[in-house]
Design a protein around this motif. Sequence first.
Motif, PDB file in Angstrom:
ATOM      1  N   HIS A  41       0.832  -1.209   0.000  1.00 26.92           N
ATOM      2  CA  HIS A  41       0.000   0.000   0.000  1.00 26.92           C
ATOM      3  C   HIS A  41       0.867   1.259   0.000  1.00 26.92           C
ATOM      4  O   HIS A  41       0.470   2.286  -0.542  1.00 26.92           O
ATOM      5  CB  HIS A  41      -0.933  -0.009   1.216  1.00 26.92           C
ATOM      6  CG  HIS A  41      -1.665   1.268   1.417  1.00 26.92           C
ATOM      7  ND1 HIS A  41      -2.717   1.647   0.618  1.00 26.92           N
ATOM      8  CD2 HIS A  41      -1.490   2.268   2.310  1.00 26.92           C
ATOM      9  CE1 HIS A  41      -3.160   2.841   1.021  1.00 26.92           C
ATOM     10  NE2 HIS A  41      -2.437   3.221   2.050  1.00 26.92           N
ATOM     11  N   THR A  42       2.049   1.173   0.576  1.00 27.43           N
ATOM     12  CA  THR A  42       2.899   2.363   0.689  1.00 27.43           C
ATOM     13  C   THR A  42       3.571   2.750  -0.625  1.00 27.43           C
ATOM     14  O   THR A  42       4.196   3.798  -0.708  1.00 27.43           O
ATOM     15  CB  THR A  42       3.970   2.168   1.771  1.00 27.43           C
ATOM     16  OG1 THR A  42       4.754   1.022   1.450  1.00 27.43           O
ATOM     17  CG2 THR A  42       3.329   2.020   3.143  1.00 27.43           C
ATOM     18  N   SER A  43       3.434   1.935  -1.658  1.00 28.29           N
ATOM     19  CA  SER A  43       4.047   2.277  -2.949  1.00 28.29           C
ATOM     20  C   SER A  43       3.350   3.459  -3.625  1.00 28.29           C
ATOM     21  O   SER A  43       3.816   3.950  -4.643  1.00 28.29           O
ATOM     22  CB  SER A  43       4.077   1.062  -3.874  1.00 28.29           C
ATOM     23  OG  SER A  43       2.772   0.651  -4.195  1.00 28.29           O
ATOM     24  N   ILE A  44       2.264   3.939  -3.042  1.00 23.09           N
ATOM     25  CA  ILE A  44       1.541   5.086  -3.606  1.00 23.09           C
ATOM     26  C   ILE A  44       2.240   6.414  -3.327  1.00 23.09           C
ATOM     27  O   ILE A  44       1.855   7.438  -3.888  1.00 23.09           O
ATOM     28  CB  ILE A  44       0.086   5.154  -3.083  1.00 23.09           C
ATOM     29  CG1 ILE A  44       0.062   5.345  -1.557  1.00 23.09           C
ATOM     30  CG2 ILE A  44      -0.697   3.930  -3.502  1.00 23.09           C
ATOM     31  CD1 ILE A  44      -1.319   5.594  -0.969  1.00 23.09           C
ATOM     32  N   ALA A  45       3.262   6.404  -2.472  1.00 23.47           N
ATOM     33  CA  ALA A  45       3.939   7.653  -2.115  1.00 23.47           C
ATOM     34  C   ALA A  45       5.390   7.377  -1.751  1.00 23.47           C
ATOM     35  O   ALA A  45       5.773   6.237  -1.509  1.00 23.47           O
ATOM     36  CB  ALA A  45       3.227   8.321  -0.933  1.00 23.47           C
ATOM     37  N   ASP A  46       6.175   8.445  -1.692  1.00 22.03           N
ATOM     38  CA  ASP A  46       7.572   8.301  -1.273  1.00 22.03           C
ATOM     39  C   ASP A  46       7.947   9.353  -0.235  1.00 22.03           C
ATOM     40  O   ASP A  46       9.106   9.676  -0.047  1.00 22.03           O
ATOM     41  CB  ASP A  46       8.520   8.363  -2.468  1.00 22.03           C
ATOM     42  CG  ASP A  46       8.424   9.674  -3.233  1.00 22.03           C
ATOM     43  OD1 ASP A  46       7.688  10.589  -2.796  1.00 22.03           O
ATOM     44  OD2 ASP A  46       9.080   9.780  -4.276  1.00 22.03           O
ATOM     45  N   ASP A  47       6.925   9.867   0.442  1.00 16.33           N
ATOM     46  CA  ASP A  47       7.170  10.888   1.468  1.00 16.33           C
ATOM     47  C   ASP A  47       6.684  10.430   2.849  1.00 16.33           C
ATOM     48  O   ASP A  47       6.263  11.223   3.668  1.00 16.33           O
ATOM     49  CB  ASP A  47       6.503  12.207   1.081  1.00 16.33           C
ATOM     50  CG  ASP A  47       4.974  12.130   1.029  1.00 16.33           C
ATOM     51  OD1 ASP A  47       4.431  11.009   0.880  1.00 16.33           O
ATOM     52  OD2 ASP A  47       4.321  13.186   1.128  1.00 16.33           O
ATOM     53  N   TRP A  48       6.780   9.125   3.104  1.00 14.01           N
ATOM     54  CA  TRP A  48       6.332   8.584   4.388  1.00 14.01           C
ATOM     55  C   TRP A  48       7.238   9.073   5.518  1.00 14.01           C
ATOM     56  O   TRP A  48       8.456   9.073   5.382  1.00 14.01           O
ATOM     57  CB  TRP A  48       6.329   7.059   4.360  1.00 14.01           C
ATOM     58  CG  TRP A  48       5.346   6.509   3.375  1.00 14.01           C
ATOM     59  CD1 TRP A  48       5.625   6.040   2.120  1.00 14.01           C
ATOM     60  CD2 TRP A  48       3.946   6.405   3.538  1.00 14.01           C
ATOM     61  NE1 TRP A  48       4.467   5.635   1.497  1.00 14.01           N
ATOM     62  CE2 TRP A  48       3.419   5.849   2.351  1.00 14.01           C
ATOM     63  CE3 TRP A  48       3.063   6.713   4.573  1.00 14.01           C
ATOM     64  CZ2 TRP A  48       2.059   5.602   2.172  1.00 14.01           C
ATOM     65  CZ3 TRP A  48       1.710   6.460   4.396  1.00 14.01           C
ATOM     66  CH2 TRP A  48       1.225   5.918   3.208  1.00 14.01           C
ATOM     67  N   VAL A  49       6.616   9.494   6.605  1.00 13.27           N
ATOM     68  CA  VAL A  49       7.350   9.901   7.807  1.00 13.27           C
ATOM     69  C   VAL A  49       6.749   9.170   9.002  1.00 13.27           C
ATOM     70  O   VAL A  49       5.566   8.811   8.999  1.00 13.27           O
ATOM     71  CB  VAL A  49       7.297  11.432   8.047  1.00 13.27           C
ATOM     72  CG1 VAL A  49       8.007  12.183   6.939  1.00 13.27           C
ATOM     73  CG2 VAL A  49       5.869  11.921   8.194  1.00 13.27           C
ATOM     74  N   LEU A  50       7.580   8.974  10.007  1.00 11.45           N
ATOM     75  CA  LEU A  50       7.109   8.302  11.212  1.00 11.45           C
ATOM     76  C   LEU A  50       6.149   9.222  11.954  1.00 11.45           C
ATOM     77  O   LEU A  50       6.478  10.354  12.294  1.00 11.45           O
ATOM     78  CB  LEU A  50       8.298   7.928  12.111  1.00 11.45           C
ATOM     79  CG  LEU A  50       7.972   7.120  13.354  1.00 11.45           C
ATOM     80  CD1 LEU A  50       7.351   5.767  12.994  1.00 11.45           C
ATOM     81  CD2 LEU A  50       9.229   6.917  14.184  1.00 11.45           C
ATOM     82  N   PHE A  51       4.949   8.718  12.206  1.00 10.54           N
ATOM     83  CA  PHE A  51       3.924   9.463  12.927  1.00 10.54           C
ATOM     84  C   PHE A  51       3.910   9.062  14.401  1.00 10.54           C
ATOM     85  O   PHE A  51       3.809   9.905  15.283  1.00 10.54           O
ATOM     86  CB  PHE A  51       2.557   9.199  12.280  1.00 10.54           C
ATOM     87  CG  PHE A  51       1.406   9.869  12.962  1.00 10.54           C
ATOM     88  CD1 PHE A  51       1.150  11.209  12.760  1.00 10.54           C
ATOM     89  CD2 PHE A  51       0.556   9.153  13.802  1.00 10.54           C
ATOM     90  CE1 PHE A  51       0.080  11.844  13.389  1.00 10.54           C
ATOM     91  CE2 PHE A  51      -0.508   9.757  14.436  1.00 10.54           C
ATOM     92  CZ  PHE A  51      -0.756  11.114  14.230  1.00 10.54           C
ATOM     93  N   TYR A  52       4.029   7.740  14.641  1.00  5.70           N
ATOM     94  CA  TYR A  52       3.957   7.237  16.013  1.00  5.70           C
ATOM     95  C   TYR A  52       4.478   5.810  16.046  1.00  5.70           C
ATOM     96  O   TYR A  52       4.423   5.103  15.039  1.00  5.70           O
ATOM     97  CB  TYR A  52       2.495   7.256  16.499  1.00  5.70           C
ATOM     98  CG  TYR A  52       2.328   6.883  17.947  1.00  5.70           C
ATOM     99  CD1 TYR A  52       2.716   7.750  18.954  1.00  5.70           C
ATOM    100  CD2 TYR A  52       1.800   5.654  18.318  1.00  5.70           C
ATOM    101  CE1 TYR A  52       2.584   7.403  20.287  1.00  5.70           C
ATOM    102  CE2 TYR A  52       1.654   5.300  19.652  1.00  5.70           C
ATOM    103  CZ  TYR A  52       2.055   6.188  20.622  1.00  5.70           C
ATOM    104  OH  TYR A  52       1.931   5.839  21.941  1.00  5.70           O
ATOM    105  N   TYR A  53       4.994   5.391  17.191  1.00  2.00           N
ATOM    106  CA  TYR A  53       5.386   3.987  17.339  1.00  2.00           C
ATOM    107  C   TYR A  53       5.202   3.537  18.780  1.00  2.00           C
ATOM    108  O   TYR A  53       5.166   4.342  19.709  1.00  2.00           O
ATOM    109  CB  TYR A  53       6.835   3.744  16.882  1.00  2.00           C
ATOM    110  CG  TYR A  53       7.896   4.304  17.789  1.00  2.00           C
ATOM    111  CD1 TYR A  53       8.457   3.518  18.784  1.00  2.00           C
ATOM    112  CD2 TYR A  53       8.323   5.616  17.663  1.00  2.00           C
ATOM    113  CE1 TYR A  53       9.437   4.022  19.623  1.00  2.00           C
ATOM    114  CE2 TYR A  53       9.297   6.129  18.497  1.00  2.00           C
ATOM    115  CZ  TYR A  53       9.850   5.330  19.463  1.00  2.00           C
ATOM    116  OH  TYR A  53      10.810   5.836  20.301  1.00  2.00           O
ATOM    117  N   ILE A  54       5.067   2.217  18.924  1.00  2.00           N
ATOM    118  CA  ILE A  54       4.935   1.577  20.230  1.00  2.00           C
ATOM    119  C   ILE A  54       6.019   0.507  20.312  1.00  2.00           C
ATOM    120  O   ILE A  54       6.138  -0.325  19.415  1.00  2.00           O
ATOM    121  CB  ILE A  54       3.552   0.905  20.394  1.00  2.00           C
ATOM    122  CG1 ILE A  54       2.429   1.935  20.240  1.00  2.00           C
ATOM    123  CG2 ILE A  54       3.457   0.186  21.741  1.00  2.00           C
ATOM    124  CD1 ILE A  54       1.041   1.305  20.134  1.00  2.00           C
TER     125      ILE A  54
END
Length: 99
Positions: A41-54
Amino acid sequence: MQSYYVYVIYSESTDAFYIGQSVDIEIRLHQHNLHENEHSHTSIADDWVLFYYITCECRRQAIQIENHIKHMKSRKYLENLKKHPEISSKLKAIYACTK
């Protein structure tokens, strides 16, 4: 003991979130942005940034929390995870690792 992470990444260009789990968030984020899995699903963009993690104690816990968050299907829930860390603590308690 190895840590596992449930992560939420965000793409501004698509205004979309993606939830996953990994042992190394930085490498995984890099893979998302380089489209290393072309069917993701992430192949739709190349500007992914970390929003949150556990940070999770075991892979089973990470998978269960990832599935829980995905089943919520709510942008508001993702925003509340970030805004209210106690939600993450409750999830970790619900899906505690068993020895």
